[in-house]
Design a protein around this motif. Structure first.
Motif, PDB file in Angstrom:
ATOM      1  N   UNK B  38      78.931  27.560  51.581  1.00  0.00           N
ATOM      2  CA  UNK B  38      78.950  28.684  50.657  1.00  0.00           C
ATOM      3  C   UNK B  38      79.042  28.196  49.205  1.00  0.00           C
ATOM      4  N   UNK B  58      87.272  28.121  43.433  1.00  0.00           N
ATOM      5  CA  UNK B  58      87.371  27.623  44.813  1.00  0.00           C
ATOM      6  C   UNK B  58      86.469  26.404  44.994  1.00  0.00           C
ATOM      7  N   UNK B  62      87.600  22.649  46.012  1.00  0.00           N
ATOM      8  CA  UNK B  62      87.084  21.966  47.201  1.00  0.00           C
ATOM      9  C   UNK B  62      86.393  20.658  46.833  1.00  0.00           C
ATOM     10  N   UNK B  65      88.866  18.066  45.967  1.00  0.00           N
ATOM     11  CA  UNK B  65      89.598  17.658  47.156  1.00  0.00           C
ATOM     12  C   UNK B  65      88.750  16.741  48.048  1.00  0.00           C
TER      13      UNK B  65
END
Lengths: 368, 264
Positions: B38, B58, B62, B65
């Motif tokens: 996504x 978001x 991500x 991370x």
């Protein structure tokens, strides 16, 4: 060779009207949205979002079908892919235009004939015609396969499947919205089979001389409407019919007259027959899309520059009136968006949580 | 040669096989940049860098991370192996599961569609998808795409992770014909935009539209995780297989070390 090929320019809208009145092709700037005429449509019976609707008819019926679909009304379509394929490709192959893949049905006679065929009461003559390139077409829906079929057997096979789905569609429908388009038709003289196109326009039957031009009158149209309604009632006692008359002028006439009076004749007969038939039947109604688009107050602004195709504003005005009359807010809805509009990205993607987990796994591994 | 493995969560299988790739292809310097599907689909190229936009909180989280960086600069790479896009797979596979092809021998009670219509619908859906990716990546002849793997064969079993459409499709006698249409559409659409294409290697599949269970992520079955079963993502062995297919077909390189035997 089509019967239209040798007609004089006056027989065609483009040459008989647009070319004669060049300024008619100039778009008129409209500052304010055109308001629907109040009280123009007072429904006899309620149609709700949950009413199962079958759409068919002349090309304006495509707009009706599409608007119902986009507003998520229960318009039937068991034959088209339901997966957001590109609209233009769907349309090229006859998908998503109507409640089944029958293409344009210009007359009530053709609709009755189709239903009779689906239920085995009638077998149309010369069902397979051949194109100049050697490919075969379904004579009753010659435009739905732009590449044609390789063999007559494939045409028959495809039609048999289509008719099976058509039966299911018809039996599932509580309401048929049918748009009357033409009085002029092409007919096999001996059997009475009618065809949506003349021999030579797209394809030709083996014996083209057996197909002749016919221009129906009020009585014939009334008989066909009666046959249509009776057949619907015979399959479903609760069957209802909503008639409209296409506001789209004739592309061409084979009547010998100028295309303008030929259009007026055709629309007048259809409109008169629809009006008379509606008056006599409680379960048959008329939706005045013809009047919305063609009334003098619009000064032709609901037609494109070719003075024939209906503009999106015109379609919206007509459909807003339909939805408003049936209790739907017209300015708040969000149309269904095709995946193609989002670059084909809309998809049943992978589970987002799993995606996170799997990458975290991979990260952990590569760090250890 | 510097190679970038770029992709969705499906590129994780390659990350997991990074050690093997390093040993098997010592002439290659391979880096990885992965985003969840996504996020990947809404990320953009800015100059020569690719990644989530700054407003995508978001996505940025991500990316940081998983990649240790927000973005990746594509400029240094000689080749890019783009893994895990779905190419309108959901819509296309439902079409293939729901319809018979008029010209095919097989007949069921499904609606019939001509081969011409099927090709046009699938072709346009895939083309639109590729065009949208081209809008992001532009003309870049370094990029080779391999789609997301088909779901694991075990997903044909009803219950958590059941893949109804794929299961129906894989049982069809015409599965190979449908696959040819779909994969041909992917290949030609990508070629139209100057990209290259590799289909999921046949030896990783079970039937046509399923991936062998030996390539399942560890501890991802119903027995291990209950309702959270994952029948779509694959393991390091799968990563080895697809990287080998990529290196052989696109770079002309054979591995110096055999791929590990998959654990069943």
């Amino acid at each position: 060779m089509s019967p239209y090929d040798t007609l004089p320019p006056r027989a065609f809208w483009r040459s008989g009207v647009v070319a004669e009145v060049p300024e008619s092709a100039e778009p008129i700037q409209v500052a304010e949205p055109l308001q629907a005429i109040q009280g123009l449509y007072l429904p006899k019976f309620a149609i709700t979002k949950d009413t199962t609707i079958m759409t068919a008819g002349s090309c304006f019926a495509q707009h009706v079908h599409r608007n119902l679909y986009e507003r998520d009304w229960a318009v039937l379509d068991f034959e088209s892919p339901q997966h957001n394929f590109r609209r233009d490709v769907m349309t090229r192959f006859g998908y998503g235009m109507y409640s089944a893949r029958y293409g344009n049905i210009y007359s009530a006679r053709q609709m009755v004939q189709l239903l009779h065929e689906a239920y085995g009461f009638e077998t149309p003559h010369a069902p397979v015609w051949q194109r100049p390139d050697g490919k075969y077409v379904d004579a009753q829906r010659p435009a739905i396969e732009p590449d044609g079929y390789d063999t007559p057997e494939l045409v028959r096979d495809a039609r048999a499947h289509h008719l099976r789905i058509l039966r299911k569609t018809f039996e599932s429908a509580e309401l048929l919205i049918f748009t009357l388009g033409l009085t002029e038709t092409w007919c096999h003289t001996a059997t009475g089979t009618v065809y949506p196109t003349a021999p030579g326009v797209i394809a030709t039957p083996t014996e083209p001389q057996e197909i002749s031009y016919r221009n129906d009158g009020h009585r014939a149209i009334m008989a066909d409407l009666r046959a249509l309604n009776d057949f619907g009632k015979s399959r479903n006692p609760n069957f209802k019919l909503l008639l409209t008359v296409s506001p789209v002028p004739l592309t061409a006439t084979a009547s010998g007259a100028h295309v303008l009076p030929a259009t007026t004749y055709s629309k007048s007969v259809l409109r008169a027959a629809a009006g008379e038939f509606v008056r006599a039947h409680d379960t048959v109604d008329y939706f005045p899309s013809f009047e919305i688009i063609t009334n003098a107050a619009t000064r032709g602004r609901f037609f494109e520059a070719n003075q024939r195709s209906v503009t999106s504003r015109g379609v919206k005005a007509a459909m807003d009136m339909f939805f408003q009359a049936h209790g739907e807010e017209v300015d708040t809805h969000q149309p269904r968006i095709s995946a193609s509009l989002t670059g084909g990205m809309a998809d049943e993607g992978d589970n987002a949580v799993q995606c996170e987990e799997v990458l975290l796994d991979a990260m952990n591994r590569s760090l250890t | 040669m510097k190679v970038l493995v770029l992709g969705t969560s499906h590129s994780a299988s390659l990350r997991m096989s990074a050690d093997w790739i390093k040993r098997a292809y010592p002439s290659l310097e391979v880096d990885y940049f992965s985003l969840p599907g996504i996020v990947h689909s809404r990320s953009l190229m800015i100059g020569s860098t690719f990644g989530p936009t700054p407003s995508d909180a978001y996505g940025c989280k991500m990316s940081q991370q998983w990649n240790g960086s927000l973005i990746v600069d594509l400029a240094p790479y000689a080749q890019i192996f783009h893994v895990g896009e779905r190419f309108a797979m959901g819509a296309v596979t439902r079409l293939m599961a729901d319809y018979d092809i008029l010209e095919h021998e097989e007949r069921s009670l499904r609606p019939v569609m001509s081969l011409s219509a099927a090709r046009a619908l699938i072709g346009s859906a895939v083309y639109d998808f590729v065009e949208a990716r081209h809008d992001v990546f532009g003309d870049d002849r370094r990029i080779t795409f391999m789609p997301a793997p088909y779901p694991l064969a075990r997903s044909a079993k009803r219950g958590p992770g059941f893949e109804n459409t794929m299961s129906r499709l894989n049982k069809r006698h015409t599965a190979a014909d449908w696959s040819q249409i779909y994969e041909h559409a992917m290949g030609t659409s990508l070629a139209d935009f100057g990209y290259r294409f590799i289909a999921q290697p046949m030896h990783t599949r079970q039937g046509i539209f399923a991936t062998q269970d030996i390539f399942a992520r560890p501890k991802s079955s119903v027995a291990d995780v209950g309702d959270k079963v994952d029948n779509r993502h694959t393991n390091a062995n799968y990563g080895q297989e697809i990287f080998a297919a990529y290196a052989q077909s696109q770079l002309g390189l054979a591995p110096l070390e055999m791929a590990s035997a998959p654990q069943s």
